[in-house]
Design an enzyme around this catalytic site. Structure first.
Site, PDB file in Angstrom:
ATOM      1  N   GLY A 153       0.818  -1.216   0.000  1.00 26.36           N
ATOM      2  CA  GLY A 153       0.000   0.000   0.000  1.00 26.36           C
ATOM      3  C   GLY A 153       0.845   1.255   0.000  1.00 26.36           C
ATOM      4  N   THR A 154       0.592   2.110   0.984  1.00 23.33           N
ATOM      5  CA  THR A 154       1.245   3.420   1.021  1.00 23.33           C
ATOM      6  C   THR A 154       2.735   3.341   1.348  1.00 23.33           C
ATOM      7  OG1 THR A 154       0.645   3.688   3.340  1.00 23.33           O
ATOM      8  CG2 THR A 154      -0.891   4.572   1.714  1.00 23.33           C
ATOM      9  N   GLU A 182       1.580   1.527  11.735  1.00 22.39           N
ATOM     10  CA  GLU A 182       0.389   0.937  11.105  1.00 22.39           C
ATOM     11  C   GLU A 182      -0.738   0.690  12.115  1.00 22.39           C
ATOM     12  OE1 GLU A 182       0.052   1.025   8.109  1.00 22.39           O
ATOM     13  OE2 GLU A 182       2.042   0.990   7.221  1.00 22.39           O
TER      14      GLU A 182
HETATM   15  N1  PCA Z   1       0.632   0.508   4.560  1.00 22.01           N
HETATM   16  C1  PCA Z   1       0.999  -0.869   4.627  1.00 22.01           C
HETATM   17  C2  PCA Z   1      -0.303  -1.566   4.802  1.00 22.01           C
HETATM   18  C3  PCA Z   1      -1.247  -0.712   4.036  1.00 22.01           C
HETATM   19  C4  PCA Z   1      -0.591   0.608   3.996  1.00 22.01           C
HETATM   20  O1  PCA Z   1      -0.995   1.604   3.478  1.00 22.01           O
HETATM   21  C5  PCA Z   1       1.636  -1.292   3.318  1.00 22.01           C
HETATM   22  O2  PCA Z   1       1.940  -0.456   2.464  1.00 22.01           O
HETATM   23  O3  PCA Z   1       1.817  -2.505   3.136  1.00 22.01           O
END
Ligand code: PCA
Length: 209
Positions: free
Chosen positions: A74-75, A148
């Site tokens: 993800g981010t 997180e």
């Molecule tokens: N950060 C973590 C979990 C989802 C997010 O936005 C990632 O990038 O894996």
């Protein structure tokens, strides 16, 4: 010799079982499975000499600084809004290992008022998800847990990925979502998150919430 799965790699040498690190982590966050029974160099007796020697001779890394693979989807990915936290050495160490794809399909959705990417812990639904694997040390892992919102917002679970350029599946830690409103299962499933994607659901960074 125990099998060398993620459990063996994951900061759980028998000599550290009662250290502050393990008592500090909630039990479900300490990787389970096979314990690494190789004592660290801090144990006493003849073992200590062998451990120091083997570190010097074979470049063996003491258990306390072992790296574990984390799959990010993800981010935290390259080019995404929170990638910078992986590059910040004050959080610990993270080394890019390669691009990867989950072995099983998972529902990856963008959910909630802040448009946050969530990998729902529902293997078998959705698509195989693209991401990146980083080898991180224990300090970075603890930082990421906090960043997180683990274990409330995300849970640190494990899954297998296919790592580009390798054959054997690799077991990694990953931040997934185990409890969510039922309607999230019906959101569109992505296979490769991009905060600037065609979906138009712009990620709202935490400093703006
Ligand atoms: N950060 C973590 C979990 C989802 C997010 O936005 C990632 O990038 O894996």
């Amino acid at each position: 010799m125990p099998s060398r799965g993620l459990g063996a790699l994951a900061f759980k040498p028998s000599s550290l079982k009662h250290s502050a690190f393990f008592t500090h982590l909630p039990l479900h966050l300490t990787p389970s499975g096979t314990e690494n029974r190789t004592p660290g160099p801090w144990t006493s007796g003849p073992t200590v000499r062998w451990n120091y020697l083997s570190c010097i001779l074979f470049g063996r890394i003491p258990s306390s600084s072992r790296l574990v693979p984390v799959f990010v989807y993800g981010t935290l990915k390259t080019g995404q809004p929170n990638h910078q936290v992986l590059l910040d050495g004050t959080h610990g160490h993270a080394a890019f290992r390669g691009r990867a794809c989950t072995l099983e399909p998972y529902p990856l959705v963008i959910a909630g008022e802040h448009n946050i990417p969530r990998l729902l812990n529902l293997p078998g639904r959705g698509h195989r998800v693209a991401g990146e694997v980083y080898q991180v040390d224990e300090r970075m892992l603890r930082f990421l847990d906090e960043f997180e919102g683990c274990p409330d917002m995300y849970q640190r679970t494990r899954l297998h990925v296919a790592l580009e350029g390798t054959r054997a599946p690799l077991e990694c830690f990953v931040y997934t979502t185990a409890t969510y409103p039922p309607e999230w299962v019906h959101l569109p499933y992505l296979d490769d998150y991009d905060s600037q994607g065609k979906h138009g659901l712009r990620y709202n960074p935490r400093e703006n919430r």
